[in-house]
Structure formats: structure tokens, C-alpha cells
Write a protein that holds these residues in place. Structure first.
Motif, PDB file in Angstrom:
ATOM      1  N   TYR A 102     108.090  55.626 -32.150  1.00  0.00           N
ATOM      2  CA  TYR A 102     107.954  56.231 -30.721  1.00  0.00           C
ATOM      3  C   TYR A 102     106.868  55.794 -29.738  1.00  0.00           C
ATOM      4  N   GLY A 103     106.290  54.996 -30.250  1.00  0.00           N
ATOM      5  CA  GLY A 103     104.907  54.310 -29.429  1.00  0.00           C
ATOM      6  C   GLY A 103     103.763  54.624 -30.353  1.00  0.00           C
ATOM      7  N   PRO A 104     102.392  54.247 -30.017  1.00  0.00           N
ATOM      8  CA  PRO A 104     101.452  54.485 -30.734  1.00  0.00           C
ATOM      9  C   PRO A 104     100.876  56.004 -30.387  1.00  0.00           C
ATOM     10  N   LEU A 105     100.538  56.605 -31.263  1.00  0.00           N
ATOM     11  CA  LEU A 105      99.599  57.863 -31.194  1.00  0.00           C
ATOM     12  C   LEU A 105      98.264  57.226 -30.492  1.00  0.00           C
ATOM     13  N   PRO A 106      97.562  57.920 -29.451  1.00  0.00           N
ATOM     14  CA  PRO A 106      96.480  57.512 -29.050  1.00  0.00           C
ATOM     15  C   PRO A 106      95.278  58.005 -30.024  1.00  0.00           C
ATOM     16  N   TYR A 107      94.437  57.068 -30.296  1.00  0.00           N
ATOM     17  CA  TYR A 107      93.093  57.384 -31.208  1.00  0.00           C
ATOM     18  C   TYR A 107      91.929  56.802 -30.340  1.00  0.00           C
ATOM     19  N   ARG A 108      91.004  57.188 -30.678  1.00  0.00           N
ATOM     20  CA  ARG A 108      89.701  56.859 -30.215  1.00  0.00           C
ATOM     21  C   ARG A 108      88.981  55.967 -31.406  1.00  0.00           C
ATOM     22  N   SER A 109      88.381  54.933 -31.200  1.00  0.00           N
ATOM     23  CA  SER A 109      87.495  54.145 -32.101  1.00  0.00           C
ATOM     24  C   SER A 109      86.246  54.043 -32.022  1.00  0.00           C
ATOM     25  N   LEU A 110      85.356  53.456 -32.563  1.00  0.00           N
ATOM     26  CA  LEU A 110      83.980  53.388 -32.556  1.00  0.00           C
ATOM     27  C   LEU A 110      83.489  51.845 -33.012  1.00  0.00           C
ATOM     28  N   ARG A 111      82.626  51.329 -32.475  1.00  0.00           N
ATOM     29  CA  ARG A 111      81.577  50.497 -32.901  1.00  0.00           C
ATOM     30  C   ARG A 111      80.134  50.690 -33.107  1.00  0.00           C
ATOM     31  N   PHE A 112      79.840  50.207 -34.428  1.00  0.00           N
ATOM     32  CA  PHE A 112      78.558  50.844 -34.886  1.00  0.00           C
ATOM     33  C   PHE A 112      77.443  49.542 -34.869  1.00  0.00           C
ATOM     34  N   ASP A 113      76.379  49.807 -34.171  1.00  0.00           N
ATOM     35  CA  ASP A 113      75.172  48.767 -34.256  1.00  0.00           C
ATOM     36  C   ASP A 113      74.137  49.224 -35.079  1.00  0.00           C
ATOM     37  N   HIS A 114      74.217  48.801 -36.418  1.00  0.00           N
ATOM     38  CA  HIS A 114      73.025  49.082 -37.285  1.00  0.00           C
ATOM     39  C   HIS A 114      71.848  48.222 -37.156  1.00  0.00           C
ATOM     40  N   THR A 115      70.743  48.983 -37.235  1.00  0.00           N
ATOM     41  CA  THR A 115      69.612  48.329 -36.824  1.00  0.00           C
ATOM     42  C   THR A 115      68.620  48.815 -37.912  1.00  0.00           C
ATOM     43  N   HIS A 116      67.442  48.049 -38.689  1.00  0.00           N
ATOM     44  CA  HIS A 116      66.469  48.420 -39.262  1.00  0.00           C
ATOM     45  C   HIS A 116      65.164  48.160 -38.557  1.00  0.00           C
ATOM     46  N   LEU A 117      64.352  49.040 -38.694  1.00  0.00           N
ATOM     47  CA  LEU A 117      63.006  48.937 -38.082  1.00  0.00           C
ATOM     48  C   LEU A 117      61.803  48.798 -39.167  1.00  0.00           C
ATOM     49  N   GLY A 118      61.750  47.665 -39.746  1.00  0.00           N
ATOM     50  CA  GLY A 118      60.784  47.417 -40.901  1.00  0.00           C
ATOM     51  C   GLY A 118      59.320  48.201 -40.706  1.00  0.00           C
ATOM     52  N   ASP A 119      58.826  48.263 -39.475  1.00  0.00           N
ATOM     53  CA  ASP A 119      57.135  48.446 -39.256  1.00  0.00           C
ATOM     54  C   ASP A 119      57.382  50.003 -38.672  1.00  0.00           C
ATOM     55  N   VAL A 120      58.333  50.771 -38.568  1.00  0.00           N
ATOM     56  CA  VAL A 120      58.535  52.144 -38.109  1.00  0.00           C
ATOM     57  C   VAL A 120      58.755  52.931 -39.120  1.00  0.00           C
ATOM     58  N   ALA A 121      57.909  54.103 -39.448  1.00  0.00           N
ATOM     59  CA  ALA A 121      58.378  55.431 -40.154  1.00  0.00           C
ATOM     60  C   ALA A 121      59.294  56.111 -39.728  1.00  0.00           C
ATOM     61  N   GLN A 122      59.177  56.300 -38.692  1.00  0.00           N
ATOM     62  CA  GLN A 122      60.167  57.595 -38.090  1.00  0.00           C
ATOM     63  C   GLN A 122      60.561  57.098 -36.639  1.00  0.00           C
ATOM     64  N   PHE A 123      61.644  56.925 -36.000  1.00  0.00           N
ATOM     65  CA  PHE A 123      62.345  56.221 -34.802  1.00  0.00           C
ATOM     66  C   PHE A 123      62.123  57.459 -33.920  1.00  0.00           C
ATOM     67  N   GLN A 124      62.904  58.613 -34.290  1.00  0.00           N
ATOM     68  CA  GLN A 124      63.097  59.834 -33.197  1.00  0.00           C
ATOM     69  C   GLN A 124      62.912  61.107 -34.062  1.00  0.00           C
ATOM     70  N   PRO A 125      62.534  62.063 -33.248  1.00  0.00           N
ATOM     71  CA  PRO A 125      62.035  63.405 -33.913  1.00  0.00           C
ATOM     72  C   PRO A 125      63.298  64.119 -34.558  1.00  0.00           C
ATOM     73  N   VAL A 126      64.519  63.974 -34.624  1.00  0.00           N
ATOM     74  CA  VAL A 126      65.615  64.632 -34.983  1.00  0.00           C
ATOM     75  C   VAL A 126      66.582  63.597 -35.717  1.00  0.00           C
ATOM     76  N   GLY A 127      67.687  64.140 -36.356  1.00  0.00           N
ATOM     77  CA  GLY A 127      68.553  63.058 -36.884  1.00  0.00           C
ATOM     78  C   GLY A 127      69.485  62.437 -35.854  1.00  0.00           C
ATOM     79  N   THR A 128      69.648  63.022 -34.811  1.00  0.00           N
ATOM     80  CA  THR A 128      70.518  62.415 -33.701  1.00  0.00           C
ATOM     81  C   THR A 128      70.188  62.652 -32.412  1.00  0.00           C
ATOM     82  N   VAL A 129      69.917  61.732 -31.494  1.00  0.00           N
ATOM     83  CA  VAL A 129      69.718  61.993 -30.115  1.00  0.00           C
ATOM     84  C   VAL A 129      70.807  61.440 -29.177  1.00  0.00           C
TER      85      VAL A 129
END
Length: 377
Positions: free
Chosen positions: A253-280
Motif C-alpha cells: 500500500y506504499g511505505p509507512l512514514p518513519y523518522r530516522s536518526l543519524r548519530f555523531d558519537h564523540t569522545h572527549l579524552g580530557d573532559v571529565a564532564q561536558f554538560q551539567p545534565v544527561g541531555t541538552v
């Protein structure tokens, strides 16, 4: 972490074939195996856990490759069921939204309003303020109706419209009301993203929880296996399908619409905490919608930190069914086909085209397994 495959000489010995080793498939598998059924679970990916799969990255930080998965539920039954397979780490998720130069709590609460507008309102005054700015909508049909009816146009523009456009590729006015209705508005200083009774993270991660769930002599797991390649080999086995329902029927019957995601993972080796909460969240700036820092979620000690930026997109693996009336109407056509299928159960977010949380998928899988056992008793 990899679950060892139990090899089998023939496919005809299985009572149940389950397509997908995420929450829906794994819960069904365990329930049916506990009832004495012989179950084969396959997944086209090279791992179990579906989108909730987690792993230790090359820097030693436990991450979620497919974006943050925060467990929360009001269902004691679901929580107790999963507790069979994991210990828990208490965790209440908090989210800030960048609005201009400020990081403000979302869902909107008293702190959000006071800091944004330079006010010092108490709870009653916050309620009165919101009553003064909101635009009553009746009936409420769209997410725009929900937001304007709750917080009015300025807060709508600052927190919701831009984020929604990025997340869904649609304006608030084009989405069903249920999307925005998931986010409350508070007149106190409660800055938790969720208010559920049970808010925890699996202490050893989701993948370890799935490993335990699937560790049963009646369950065989095969990863890196496409359903279409093996479908004909399972003759008399009952099929539990957790993939996209439109794909099962070759998009007839045709494709059902879905939303997808692209993830950009980064490691910061000299940063103990990047932001004050889990998600911004970034409702109005950047192409990405949010940044999550995993150490907040897991509580892991590490000298560095790993983060992920999320870029919603139209193409790619399906993540979110897009809640719109016309999409629901198309789904109903596929659902009618599904109801005509003998020996097939459709379970989960993609198979039922529902914007389920993890606990809702677990509940749906428990129900589906019980229904199947009653029918095949």
C-alpha cells in the motif's frame, strides 16, 4: 558483550520464530520459552537488544549507539518483570534546553519561566501567568493546539516549534496531539524529565539485561540473519514479527512514514564532564536536536567523557512512527492485512506503528505472549 549462539541442526524443531531481538522479541522469547516452547530469535543486526543495545566504546565508556534509552515506568508489573534480569541504578533524567544564552529546564516549570523572563513567581503566580499567555484551543487536534493551549505562543516558539521541525520534519500543526501531550508543564520546580514511579537504569547496561533474558535452554539466538533469507525454513513455527509492518507486506500500500536518526558519537579524552545534565536540547540552534552525555546515565567513573549528537533525517533505519491521521489511516490498511494472517503475531513499535516507550513495549510483549499461549494451549 555477545550472546553465544545455540546451534540447531534443523529449523523444523522450533515452535516459535521471533524476528527481532529487541524488547518486544526478547520478552516474548523468554515468556514462551519459560512455558516450554522452543524458540528461535533472529535479528539482522550483529547484536541483540535492538535500539536499546549498549556497548563499551573504544575509550572504555558505556554508550548507547542508537541514542539515549532512559527507562521509566509506572507499571510495577513491568518493573518487577525486568528486575528478574537486571539490578538497577537509580537515575532521574534531567534535560536542559538552550534558549539564547541560557540553559533552562524542560519540561517547562517554575524555574524555566522565572529564569527566562527574569521573574520570581510562586506556584500560584506561575499558574496565573500561564493562564494569561495561553491560547485556548477547542477541540485539540494537533500538537500545536496542545502547546498553545498550555503555554502560549512565545514559549511555543522558544522551546517547541523549532525542535519539532527538526525532530519530525513537520510543523507542530502537522502532528497529532499525542506527540506534544507527552511533555507536561509544571508550576513547581520539579526538573525531572519524567515523573514515573520507577526511574532506573540497568546497573550493568541494557545488553547484559538482554543476555540474561535470552539465556534459556529453549531459546536459540541468531544475529546477522535476515528474515527474508530464512523465512521458508521455519514451516510450521508461529511467527512473532517485530519489524516494520509495511515491510512485512512488501509495502503493497506504499511505505509507512518513519523518522530516522543519524548519530555523531564523540569522545572527549580530557573532559571529565561536558554538560551539567544527561541531555541538552537545542530547539533553535544547530542541525542536531540534542546532545547526550552517557556518564550521567550510567554513573561510570572515567577521566574522559563520551557524548552523542542526534540528527533526525527522513532516510535510514526506521526509529519513530510519525503520528498523523493520514499515517494512521494507512497503518489501518496494513493492520487489516495482519489480522488476516494465520500463524503470525505483530508486536512492538514498528510492527504496531505506535510511538511506544520501552515499558509499553514490554507490556505489549507480555500480553502478546500470554495471548499466544492461551490460543496454542
Amino acid at each position: 558483550m555477545t550472546l553465544p549462539l545455540r546451534h540447531s541442526t534443523t529449523m523444523t524443531e522450533f515452535d516459535i520464530l521471533i524476528v527481532g531481538a529487541g524488547f518486544a522479541g526478547s520478552v516474548c522469547a523468554r515468556q514462551l520459552a519459560d512455558a516450554g516452547k522452543r524458540v528461535m530469535v533472529i535479528d539482522r543486526r550483529d547484536h541483540i537488544g535492538g535500539n536499546a543495545h549498549d556497548k563499551v566504546d573504544e575509550h572504555g565508556v558505556l554508550i548507547h549507539p542508537y541514542g539515549p534509552h532512559i527507562f521509566h515506568t509506572n507499571s510495577k508489573k513491568v518493573f518487577e518483570y525486568l528486575s528478574r534480569f537486571t539490578h538497577w541504578r537509580f537515575y532521574e533524567h534531567r534535560v536542559l534546553a538552550q534558549v539564547g544564552a541560557q540553559l533552562l529546564p524542560i519540561p517547562i516549570n517554575r524555574t524555566t519561566i522565572n529564569q527566562l523572563y527574569g521573574l520570581s513567581l510562586n506556584g500560584d503566580e506561575v499558574r496565573a501567568y500561564l493562564d494569561g499567555v495561553r491560547q485556548p484551543r477547542d477541540p485539540i487536534r494537533t500538537s500545536e493546539d496542545v502547546v498553545l493551549n498550555s503555554v502560549g505562543p512565545d514559549l511555543c516558539e522558544k522551546f517547541f516549534r523549532g525542535y519539532t521541525k527538526k525532530q519530525w520534519g513537520l510543523d507542530l500543526s502537522e502532528l497529532s496531539a499525542g506527540v506534544a501531550a507527552r511533555i507536561p508543564t509544571r508550576d513547581n520546580d520539579d526538573d525531572r524529565y519524567f515523573s514515573d514511579s520507577f526511574q532506573f537504569m540497568p546497573a550493568e547496561g541494557y545488553t547484559r539485561m538482554f543476555e540474561r533474558m535470552l539465556d534459556h535452554p529453549g531459546i536459540t539466538v541468531r544475529t546477522g540473519c535476515d528474515f527474508r533469507d530464512v523465512r521458508a525454513q521455519f514451516g510450521g513455527a508461529h511467527l512473532i514479527y517485530t519489524g516494520p509492518i509495511d515491510a512485512f507486506f512488501d509495502h503493497c500500500y506504499g511505505p509507512l512514514p518513519y523518522r530516522s536518526l543519524r548519530f555523531d558519537h564523540t569522545h572527549l579524552g580530557d573532559v571529565a564532564q561536558f554538560q551539567p545534565v544527561g541531555t541538552v536540547n537545542y530547539p533553535n540552534d544547530h542541525d542536531y536536536t540534542r546532545i547526550t552525555e552517557f556518564k550521567h546515565l550510567t554513573g561510570e567513573p572515567h577521566t574522559g567523557t563520551s557524548i552523542v549528537r542526534e540528527y533526525p533525517q527522513a532516510e535510514g533505519d526506521p526509529y519513530y512512527p510519525i503520528p498523523r491521521p493520514e499515517n494512521e489511516a494507512l497503518y489501518k490498511r496494513y493492520e487489516a492485512l495482519a489480522e488476516q494472517q494465520r500463524g503470525v503475531s505483530f508486536v512492538g513499535r514498528l510492527a504496531q506503528y505506535r510511538y511506544y516507550n520501552m515499558d509499553q513495549i514490554v507490556a505489549a510483549a507480555l500480553t502478546a505472549a500470554q495471548d499466544l499461549l492461551e490460543v496454542r494451549a
